[in-house]
Motif scaffolding. Structure first.
Motif, PDB file in Angstrom:
ATOM      1  N   LYS A   1       0.843  -1.195   0.000  1.00 41.09           N
ATOM      2  CA  LYS A   1       0.000   0.000   0.000  1.00 41.09           C
ATOM      3  C   LYS A   1       0.877   1.242   0.000  1.00 41.09           C
ATOM      4  N   ARG A   2       0.266   2.366  -0.240  1.00 44.02           N
ATOM      5  CA  ARG A   2       0.993   3.632  -0.256  1.00 44.02           C
ATOM      6  C   ARG A   2       1.748   3.840   1.057  1.00 44.02           C
ATOM      7  N   GLY A   3       3.000   4.236   0.940  1.00 44.32           N
ATOM      8  CA  GLY A   3       3.805   4.507   2.128  1.00 44.32           C
ATOM      9  C   GLY A   3       4.691   3.357   2.542  1.00 44.32           C
ATOM     10  N   ASP A   4       4.409   2.131   2.088  1.00 49.38           N
ATOM     11  CA  ASP A   4       5.251   0.982   2.430  1.00 49.38           C
ATOM     12  C   ASP A   4       6.621   1.125   1.758  1.00 49.38           C
ATOM     13  N   ILE A   5       7.667   0.693   2.464  1.00 52.34           N
ATOM     14  CA  ILE A   5       8.997   0.614   1.861  1.00 52.34           C
ATOM     15  C   ILE A   5       9.147  -0.807   1.340  1.00 52.34           C
ATOM     16  N   ILE A   6       9.268  -0.928   0.033  1.00 47.61           N
ATOM     17  CA  ILE A   6       9.186  -2.231  -0.616  1.00 47.61           C
ATOM     18  C   ILE A   6      10.489  -2.573  -1.326  1.00 47.61           C
ATOM     19  N   ILE A   7      10.693  -3.875  -1.546  1.00 46.30           N
ATOM     20  CA  ILE A   7      11.830  -4.350  -2.321  1.00 46.30           C
ATOM     21  C   ILE A   7      11.297  -5.107  -3.530  1.00 46.30           C
ATOM     22  N   PHE A   8      11.940  -4.894  -4.671  1.00 47.60           N
ATOM     23  CA  PHE A   8      11.499  -5.522  -5.914  1.00 47.60           C
ATOM     24  C   PHE A   8      12.694  -5.625  -6.857  1.00 47.60           C
ATOM     25  N   GLU A   9      12.558  -6.461  -7.872  1.00 44.79           N
ATOM     26  CA  GLU A   9      13.639  -6.613  -8.836  1.00 44.79           C
ATOM     27  C   GLU A   9      13.714  -5.370  -9.719  1.00 44.79           C
ATOM     28  N   ASN A  10      14.942  -4.900  -9.940  1.00 42.63           N
ATOM     29  CA  ASN A  10      15.165  -3.722 -10.778  1.00 42.63           C
ATOM     30  C   ASN A  10      14.661  -4.001 -12.200  1.00 42.63           C
ATOM     31  N   PRO A  11      13.668  -3.230 -12.693  1.00 44.64           N
ATOM     32  CA  PRO A  11      13.154  -3.477 -14.045  1.00 44.64           C
ATOM     33  C   PRO A  11      14.215  -3.329 -15.130  1.00 44.64           C
ATOM     34  N   GLN A  12      15.302  -2.592 -14.832  1.00 43.90           N
ATOM     35  CA  GLN A  12      16.347  -2.365 -15.824  1.00 43.90           C
ATOM     36  C   GLN A  12      17.549  -3.302 -15.635  1.00 43.90           C
ATOM     37  N   TYR A  13      17.402  -4.270 -14.725  1.00 48.32           N
ATOM     38  CA  TYR A  13      18.500  -5.211 -14.482  1.00 48.32           C
ATOM     39  C   TYR A  13      18.609  -6.205 -15.637  1.00 48.32           C
ATOM     40  N   ILE A  14      19.834  -6.464 -16.078  1.00 44.50           N
ATOM     41  CA  ILE A  14      20.084  -7.437 -17.141  1.00 44.50           C
ATOM     42  C   ILE A  14      20.642  -8.702 -16.501  1.00 44.50           C
ATOM     43  N   SER A  15      19.875  -9.764 -16.570  1.00 40.31           N
ATOM     44  CA  SER A  15      20.254 -11.012 -15.916  1.00 40.31           C
ATOM     45  C   SER A  15      21.381 -11.718 -16.661  1.00 40.31           C
ATOM     46  N   GLN A  16      22.216 -12.439 -15.904  1.00 41.59           N
ATOM     47  CA  GLN A  16      23.261 -13.275 -16.487  1.00 41.59           C
ATOM     48  C   GLN A  16      22.788 -14.719 -16.639  1.00 41.59           C
ATOM     49  N   GLY A  17      21.516 -14.946 -16.464  1.00 46.70           N
ATOM     50  CA  GLY A  17      20.965 -16.283 -16.616  1.00 46.70           C
ATOM     51  C   GLY A  17      20.400 -16.804 -15.312  1.00 46.70           C
ATOM     52  N   PRO A  18      19.419 -17.704 -15.374  1.00 47.78           N
ATOM     53  CA  PRO A  18      18.742 -18.186 -14.162  1.00 47.78           C
ATOM     54  C   PRO A  18      19.675 -18.918 -13.198  1.00 47.78           C
ATOM     55  N   ILE A  19      20.650 -19.668 -13.715  1.00 44.36           N
ATOM     56  CA  ILE A  19      21.562 -20.413 -12.828  1.00 44.36           C
ATOM     57  C   ILE A  19      22.397 -19.440 -12.011  1.00 44.36           C
ATOM     58  N   PHE A  20      22.934 -18.413 -12.679  1.00 45.68           N
ATOM     59  CA  PHE A  20      23.725 -17.413 -11.960  1.00 45.68           C
ATOM     60  C   PHE A  20      22.862 -16.673 -10.949  1.00 45.68           C
ATOM     61  N   ASP A  21      21.656 -16.304 -11.345  1.00 51.06           N
ATOM     62  CA  ASP A  21      20.770 -15.562 -10.445  1.00 51.06           C
ATOM     63  C   ASP A  21      20.495 -16.351  -9.169  1.00 51.06           C
ATOM     64  N   VAL A  22      20.182 -17.644  -9.322  1.00 46.42           N
ATOM     65  CA  VAL A  22      19.891 -18.481  -8.159  1.00 46.42           C
ATOM     66  C   VAL A  22      21.134 -18.619  -7.286  1.00 46.42           C
ATOM     67  N   LEU A  23      22.307 -18.863  -7.914  1.00 40.54           N
ATOM     68  CA  LEU A  23      23.557 -19.009  -7.162  1.00 40.54           C
ATOM     69  C   LEU A  23      23.882 -17.719  -6.407  1.00 40.54           C
ATOM     70  N   GLN A  24      23.739 -16.587  -7.080  1.00 40.03           N
ATOM     71  CA  GLN A  24      24.038 -15.294  -6.445  1.00 40.03           C
ATOM     72  C   GLN A  24      23.147 -15.057  -5.241  1.00 40.03           C
ATOM     73  N   ARG A  25      21.874 -15.365  -5.368  1.00 38.92           N
ATOM     74  CA  ARG A  25      20.940 -15.109  -4.284  1.00 38.92           C
ATOM     75  C   ARG A  25      21.162 -16.076  -3.124  1.00 38.92           C
ATOM     76  N   ILE A  26      21.558 -17.305  -3.420  1.00 42.18           N
ATOM     77  CA  ILE A  26      21.846 -18.263  -2.349  1.00 42.18           C
ATOM     78  C   ILE A  26      23.068 -17.805  -1.548  1.00 42.18           C
ATOM     79  N   ILE A  27      24.149 -17.416  -2.254  1.00 47.81           N
ATOM     80  CA  ILE A  27      25.357 -16.947  -1.568  1.00 47.81           C
ATOM     81  C   ILE A  27      25.054 -15.685  -0.758  1.00 47.81           C
ATOM     82  N   TYR A  28      24.278 -14.786  -1.349  1.00 48.44           N
ATOM     83  CA  TYR A  28      23.928 -13.532  -0.678  1.00 48.44           C
ATOM     84  C   TYR A  28      23.139 -13.807   0.595  1.00 48.44           C
TER      85      TYR A  28
END
Length: 325
Positions: free
Chosen positions: A102-129
């Motif tokens: 709702k209005r006023g919430d501080i939210i997190i979302f994927e950057n619409p302008q982010y260029i992915s390096q592929g699903p395997i890298f994305d999953v690995l990066q997020r697991i390590i993070y």
């Protein structure tokens, strides 16, 4: 007596076999290298952390000043992943939730302008993070700085609002109303206590308008006056005059006045004039630090379904510990 004796023998046999199994297990454990024990413990703990981060609470580090003073560069925060429905797997479908951003919430979302390096890298990066509680991020730019895969902004407008940016100030027209409201009035109506930050002074916008006009003149090959040249230099090199959104608008306005057949981005230009409409089920995210935030004014609105979580608490550094509002 025979029945009783049989039960005793069966019980003794069972207990003896059980003690033998326990003894063998204990001896095997003694012979196992301590590194294996440590690895077992680590993998178990890692599994728990992954489950918590993926479905309940996730750690993030603030990479930019776009949310100052609410969140500053280096703040480490926990995000509530459950509130809007967690992802089943990183980057894959979300579970539904009755609670919507709702209005006023501080939210997190994927950057619409982010260029992915592929699903395997994305999953690995997020697991390590997640495993390192945001300490290690392998997704970096060529200069070594972390890529902005995820953004943290405030849900400024939603569900039928129209929003307009004039010289860095945001104006709102709620659905069904004809009058524009300044942001203070709008937030007061919604009982929001947060404050925004401005870096550029109102009196600097004369220079911004002149410098933006100089951009259009320069693009047309015209010779600039000394005042135009000075303003042109200031808006590109001096942080006190660099309002990206206003510069773009005034440059487009001058470009169109100089050349009616100009190939400016008309969609952006008329959105700046008439305001941007936010449909139901969508959000326009903005940074609290309005003059130093690349946000929905640049990449547009996002669906509520794309929101991954809500900022909940600052946990590091300790002198910044507290709830996020």
């Amino acid at each position: 007596m025979e029945v009783a004796d049989s039960l005793v023998k069966i019980t003794e046999k069972y207990l003896t076999r059980r003690r033998v199994k326990q003894y063998i297990r204990k001896e095997r454990s003694k012979r196992r290298h301590f590194i294996i024990d440590w690895l077992d413990a680590f993998l178990w703990a890692a599994g728990v952390v992954l489950l918590l981060n993926q479905y309940l609470i996730q750690a993030y580090q603030i990479p930019s000043p776009s949310m100052e003073k609410t969140l500053i560069v280096g703040d480490r925060i926990f995000v509530n992943k459950l509130v809007y429905g967690p992802e089943l797997l990183p980057g894959i479908a979300k579970l539904p939730s009755p609670i919507k951003p709702k209005r006023g919430d501080i939210i997190i979302f994927e950057n619409p302008q982010y260029i992915s390096q592929g699903p395997i890298f994305d999953v690995l990066q997020r697991i390590i993070y997640m495993l390192t509680l945001s300490m290690v991020d392998i997704d970096k730019n060529p200069d070594g700085t972390p890529k902005h895969h995820f953004l943290i902004k405030r849900a400024a407008a939603a569900d039928g609002d129209t929003i307009k940016n004039i010289d860095g100030y945001i104006y709102f027209k709620p659905e069904g109303e004809s009058e524009w409201l300044d942001e203070t009035t709008y937030r007061t109506r919604l009982d929001q206590k947060n404050k925004t930050q401005r870096l550029i002074k109102d009196e600097n916008y004369n220079t911004i308008r002149l410098g933006s006009h100089a951009i259009a003149l320069n693009n047309s090959g015209a010779t600039l006056t000394s005042d135009e040249s000075s303003a042109y230099s200031q808006i590109q090199t001096d942080r006190d005059y660099f309002d990206l959104y206003s510069i773009q608008f005034y440059a487009n306005k001058s470009e169109l006045a100089l050349n009616r057949t100009s190939k400016i981005d008309f969609a952006t230009y008329y959105k700046d004039i008439n305001g941007q409409f936010v449909p139901h089920g969508w959000i326009l995210p903005l940074g609290d630090n309005r003059d130093n935030s690349k946000d929905g004014r640049s990449f547009g609105i996002i669906s509520k379904k794309e929101v991954l979580g809500q900022a909940m608490i600052k946990y590091w550094p300790l002198n910044r510990f507290g709830l996020i509002k």
